[in-house]
Design an enzyme around this catalytic site. Structure first.
Site, PDB file in Angstrom:
ATOM      1  N   HIS A  19     -28.834  34.174 -26.898  1.00 25.13           N
ATOM      2  CA  HIS A  19     -30.109  34.436 -27.579  1.00 25.13           C
ATOM      3  C   HIS A  19     -30.308  33.461 -28.734  1.00 25.13           C
ATOM      4  O   HIS A  19     -29.362  33.170 -29.457  1.00 25.13           O
ATOM      5  CB  HIS A  19     -30.140  35.869 -28.111  1.00 25.13           C
ATOM      6  CG  HIS A  19     -30.447  36.852 -27.037  1.00 25.13           C
ATOM      7  ND1 HIS A  19     -31.549  37.639 -27.044  1.00 25.13           N
ATOM      8  CD2 HIS A  19     -29.791  37.125 -25.887  1.00 25.13           C
ATOM      9  CE1 HIS A  19     -31.568  38.376 -25.950  1.00 25.13           C
ATOM     10  NE2 HIS A  19     -30.498  38.080 -25.238  1.00 25.13           N
ATOM     11  N   TYR A  55     -37.462  44.173 -33.194  1.00 25.25           N
ATOM     12  CA  TYR A  55     -37.395  45.131 -34.297  1.00 25.25           C
ATOM     13  C   TYR A  55     -38.837  45.424 -34.701  1.00 25.25           C
ATOM     14  O   TYR A  55     -39.553  44.526 -35.144  1.00 25.25           O
ATOM     15  CB  TYR A  55     -36.664  44.550 -35.506  1.00 25.25           C
ATOM     16  CG  TYR A  55     -35.198  44.238 -35.278  1.00 25.25           C
ATOM     17  CD1 TYR A  55     -34.223  45.204 -35.488  1.00 25.25           C
ATOM     18  CD2 TYR A  55     -34.786  42.968 -34.878  1.00 25.25           C
ATOM     19  CE1 TYR A  55     -32.869  44.926 -35.295  1.00 25.25           C
ATOM     20  CE2 TYR A  55     -33.436  42.677 -34.685  1.00 25.25           C
ATOM     21  CZ  TYR A  55     -32.496  43.659 -34.889  1.00 25.25           C
ATOM     22  OH  TYR A  55     -31.163  43.374 -34.698  1.00 25.25           O
ATOM     23  N   PRO A  84     -26.571  50.031 -39.114  1.00 26.67           N
ATOM     24  CA  PRO A  84     -26.473  49.308 -37.836  1.00 26.67           C
ATOM     25  C   PRO A  84     -27.529  48.223 -37.603  1.00 26.67           C
ATOM     26  O   PRO A  84     -27.370  47.412 -36.701  1.00 26.67           O
ATOM     27  CB  PRO A  84     -26.632  50.425 -36.797  1.00 26.67           C
ATOM     28  CG  PRO A  84     -27.407  51.490 -37.492  1.00 26.67           C
ATOM     29  CD  PRO A  84     -26.994  51.423 -38.934  1.00 26.67           C
ATOM     30  N   LYS A 110     -23.949  44.287 -37.207  1.00 21.21           N
ATOM     31  CA  LYS A 110     -22.887  43.502 -37.839  1.00 21.21           C
ATOM     32  C   LYS A 110     -21.488  44.116 -37.720  1.00 21.21           C
ATOM     33  O   LYS A 110     -20.484  43.435 -37.969  1.00 21.21           O
ATOM     34  CB  LYS A 110     -23.209  43.319 -39.327  1.00 21.21           C
ATOM     35  CG  LYS A 110     -24.392  42.419 -39.575  1.00 21.21           C
ATOM     36  CD  LYS A 110     -24.046  40.990 -39.268  1.00 21.21           C
ATOM     37  CE  LYS A 110     -25.244  40.176 -38.950  1.00 21.21           C
ATOM     38  NZ  LYS A 110     -24.982  39.094 -38.026  1.00 21.21           N
ATOM     39  N   TYR A 169     -28.129  36.521 -40.175  1.00 18.65           N
ATOM     40  CA  TYR A 169     -28.222  37.228 -38.897  1.00 18.65           C
ATOM     41  C   TYR A 169     -27.247  36.627 -37.876  1.00 18.65           C
ATOM     42  O   TYR A 169     -26.514  37.339 -37.194  1.00 18.65           O
ATOM     43  CB  TYR A 169     -29.661  37.154 -38.390  1.00 18.65           C
ATOM     44  CG  TYR A 169     -29.954  38.021 -37.192  1.00 18.65           C
ATOM     45  CD1 TYR A 169     -30.058  39.403 -37.330  1.00 18.65           C
ATOM     46  CD2 TYR A 169     -30.147  37.463 -35.925  1.00 18.65           C
ATOM     47  CE1 TYR A 169     -30.335  40.207 -36.231  1.00 18.65           C
ATOM     48  CE2 TYR A 169     -30.429  38.262 -34.831  1.00 18.65           C
ATOM     49  CZ  TYR A 169     -30.527  39.625 -34.984  1.00 18.65           C
ATOM     50  OH  TYR A 169     -30.811  40.413 -33.895  1.00 18.65           O
TER      51      TYR A 169
END
Ligand code: APR
Length: 394
Positions: free
Chosen positions: A73, A202, A294, A298, A388
């Site tokens: 990704h 998200y 969550p 991570k 990220y």
């Protein structure tokens, strides 16, 4: 009594990666796991691996199946106001990417490779207790099939997750505990349906957060924000799909596919850290020492990062009598842990519905300003991407 150099409690990502890294340097260990092998190989957990996590696994020959089956990704989608915004984190962070690969698959790979190399592991190890942690020769006592066993070690690695025994074996006064429950929880859903997206979504929505995560071409994972302590019984499948449809809806006609729900549960969120991550010859790694909210996935990556630091430190001690790595273990890990706590908490507050209460309106406007900034500014995008995808050194 059996003997080994490192007694590892827990066959999750932290314990198994540690075992492999130690073995690569000729340091022997034995892994003790409370559950059965089939249980840990099927337990649905996280599934997003940072670039650095994959690199480490690859460097130790642990990533063959992950490379074959994981999905690479390079971007993530943020949704708000019915609009879609892509953050191309790989472009923003030197081409580094993420890999979607279910945690239980990784655990299954690590167990198979561990057994294949002759590594010691006991499943269904009950009543594990730790002794003599402050002395030179700690000992782990446990039972398998009702028979008591004793394992003498030089070091004990507490890799037994948040509910394990290791952290509880440390006298209360020796630890500083940071523990905060967040005012959010997730309904986690595993569904037998092809994903409706190529990239993780998200969504920030007035009814609450919704997440569309990926697992495989036939199974997808979804999350819906709810209140802490909400029972899963209040989430019949029809309600789950109706909420996902509402919260993920866009103005451009995007469609969410539905399918049978395979598993669902409610998980509370917390930020939890104990300091130091060490007591005598016991070293805590992964969820045993810290839990991050969550959002951003991570936890697994932090567990692997701890295992790497601990393996290096033990190897230095065993092979060169150099204790500096072990002395610095806790501080080294905690720098990353706190960075990741901050990022996970920031991202959680960014995408969830701010609960009603004094100041909520102001906080919602600030949240919107932050979302717009993140989607519009390459500088903000680069900072997000660095965290990220996994910050290199802290
Ligand atoms: N004795 C032996 N084993 C135990 C005990 C015990 N008393 N208690 C727990 N365990 C085992 C659990 O069954 C589990 O297999 O320890 C293992 C801990 O693994 P994880 O919980 O996966 O923790 P960790 O390796 O730190 O990995 C963190 O896991 O919580 C998820 O999503 C989170 O991705 C994160 C990752």
């Amino acid at each position: 009594m059996a003997r080994t150099c490192v007694g590892i409690v827990g066959a999750g990502p932290a314990g198994l990666v540690l075992a492999h890294l130690l073995a690569d340097q000729g340091v022997e260990s034995v892994v003790l796991e409370r559950q059965s092998r089939s249980h840990v190989e099927r337990r649905v957990r996280a599934g997003l691996l940072e670039h650095r996590t994959v690199e480490l696994l690859e460097a130790h020959g642990l990533a063959e199946r992950l490379r074959a089956r994981g999905q690479v990704h390079r971007g993530v989608e943020l949704r708000f106001d019915g609009r879609r915004h892509r953050i191309a984190y790989a472009d923003l962070y030197g081409g580094r990417h993420m890999v979607v690969y279910a945690q239980q698959e990784l655990v299954a790979d690590l167990i198979r490779l561990w057994i294949a190399r002759g590594g010691g592991i006991a499943f269904e190890a009950e009543r594990v207790t730790l002794h003599g942690l402050e002395g030179e020769r700690p000992e782990i006592r446990y039972a398998v099939g009702g028979r008591g066993e004793r394992l003498a070690c030089d070091f004990v690695a507490g890799c037994d997750g948040f509910h394990g025994v290791s952290r509880g074996s440390i006298p209360a006064g020796a630890l500083t505990v940071h523990d905060q429950r967040l005012p959010f929880a997730w309904v986690g859903v595993l569904a037998e349906v092809a994903p409706s997206t190529d990239e993780i979504i998200y969504a920030n929505h007035a009814r609450g957060f919704a997440g569309h995560m990926l697992r495989s071409s036939t199974v997808s994972r979804f999350y819906l924000q709810t209140e802490p302590d909400d029972p899963i019984e209040s989430w019949p499948d029809e309600r789950i799909w109706a909420e996902l449809q509402r919260r993920l809806a866009t103005s451009d006609g995007w469609k969410l596919r539905e399918g049978p729900v395979l598993e669902k549960n409610v998980t509370d969120m917390r930020s939890f850290v104990v300091e130091p991550m060490q007591f005598g010859r016991l070293f805590l790694a992964g969820d045993a020492a810290h839990i991050v909210p969550p959002t951003g996935a991570k936890g697994l990556n932090l567990a692997v990062a701890d295992a790497r630091v601990l393996a290096d430190a033990i190897v230095r001690q065993v092979r060169a009598s150099d204790s500096s790595g072990l002395a610095a273990y806790s501080d080294t890990c905690l720098r990353r842990v706190w960075r990741v706590q901050e990022f996970s908490s920031w991202m959680t507050w960014l995408v969830h519905r701010i609960p009603d209460g004094p100041g909520a309106d102001l906080r919602r406007r600030l949240q919107r300003a932050q979302l717009e900034y993140l989607c519009a500014s390459p500088a903000a995008g680069a900072s997000f991407a660095e965290n990220y995808v996994g910050i290199a050194d802290v």
